[in-house]
Design an enzyme around this catalytic site. Structure first.
Site, mmCIF file in Angstrom:
data_model
loop_
_atom_site.group_PDB
_atom_site.id
_atom_site.type_symbol
_atom_site.label_atom_id
_atom_site.label_comp_id
_atom_site.label_asym_id
_atom_site.label_seq_id
_atom_site.Cartn_x
_atom_site.Cartn_y
_atom_site.Cartn_z
ATOM 1 N N LEU A 35 -102.894 -95.227 -24.498
ATOM 2 C CA LEU A 35 -103.756 -94.080 -24.800
ATOM 3 C C LEU A 35 -103.319 -92.834 -24.024
ATOM 4 C CD1 LEU A 35 -107.204 -95.894 -24.903
ATOM 5 C CD2 LEU A 35 -105.736 -95.238 -26.825
ATOM 6 N N HIS B 171 -100.576 -104.712 -18.854
ATOM 7 C CA HIS B 171 -100.401 -103.273 -19.117
ATOM 8 C C HIS B 171 -101.434 -102.467 -18.327
ATOM 9 C CE1 HIS B 171 -99.778 -99.756 -22.003
ATOM 10 N NE2 HIS B 171 -100.942 -99.460 -21.447
ATOM 11 N N GLU B 172 -102.685 -102.979 -18.289
ATOM 12 C CA GLU B 172 -103.756 -102.248 -17.576
ATOM 13 C C GLU B 172 -103.565 -102.312 -16.068
ATOM 14 O OE1 GLU B 172 -105.136 -101.525 -21.342
ATOM 15 O OE2 GLU B 172 -105.418 -100.482 -19.434
ATOM 16 N N HIS C 257 -101.227 -99.829 -14.880
ATOM 17 C CA HIS C 257 -101.834 -98.495 -14.711
ATOM 18 C C HIS C 257 -102.427 -98.357 -13.317
ATOM 19 C CE1 HIS C 257 -101.513 -96.404 -18.524
ATOM 20 N NE2 HIS C 257 -102.039 -97.397 -19.210
#
Ligand SMILES: O=C(O)C[C@@H](Cc1ccccc1)C(=O)SCC(=O)c1ccccc1
Ligand SMILES: [Zn+2]
Length: 170
Positions: free
Chosen positions: A92, A133-134, A137
């Site tokens: 995003l 993936h998170e 971050h």
């Protein structure tokens, strides 16, 4: 409330998230806002870093009906398989850019949920890919970092273009 999502290559996306000591009322509000923001942006996951809150908090919802959000606080992931599988990822914070990233596709997740209950699960497939993936971050890592320099340049140009179009749409 909808929260603004930081766009690559914003340097704030490179900050390291700090552990959550206590799930305060403010954090519960942030969780609600992140879930709303994730659905609005049509994502399946969102890390607090992406909305400029640098704490170890992730929300995800892989359900069909977008009605079963999951919250992971202070998450830790441990690969359960050696080999890595490629998976088409998006982000995003890097709109309209999709590319293959290789990751172990079976992992153990240890975290706590919004009520302070322990989470300790073995997951595979998209859930495993998304949680990794998170967590990236939260460590200031963006999936484009795994791609070639050329693809990173193309991603930067693409995001600039998408943001200009969104500005015009107002
Ligand atoms: O930026 C984010 O963290 C959200 C990201 C999570 C993610 C999706 C797919 C693979 C890894 C991580 C997204 O939700 S991207 C948009 C999306 O909904 C999507 C993209 C590709 C496959 C499935 C869903
Ligand atoms: Zn992302």
């Amino acid at each position: 409330a909808l929260l603004p999502i930081l766009s690559y290559p914003d340097p704030r996306l490179r900050m390291i998230a700090t552990p959550v000591k206590e799930v305060t009322a403010e954090i519960k509000t942030l969780i609600t806002d992140m879930i709303e923001t994730m659905y609005d942006a049509e994502g399946i996951g969102l890390a607090a870093s992406q909305v400029d809150h640098h704490i170890q908090l992730i929300v995800m919802d892989l359900s069909e009906d977008k009605d079963s959000p999951r919250v992971f606080i202070n998450p830790k992931v441990t690969p359960l398989v050696e080999e890595k599988q490629p998976y088409e990822e998006g982000c995003l914070s890097v709109p309209d850019v999709y590319d293959k990233v290789e990751r172990p596709n079976k992992v153990r997740i240890e975290a706590i949920d919004q009520n302070g209950n322990a989470i300790d699960e073995e997951v595979e497939g998209l859930l495993a890919v998304c949680i990794q993936h998170e967590i990236d971050h939260l460590n200031g890592v963006i999936f484009v970092d795994y791609l070639s320099r050329l693809k990173q340049t193309r991603a930067r140009d693409k995001v600039r273009k998408v943001l200009k179009i969104r500005e015009k749409q107002g």
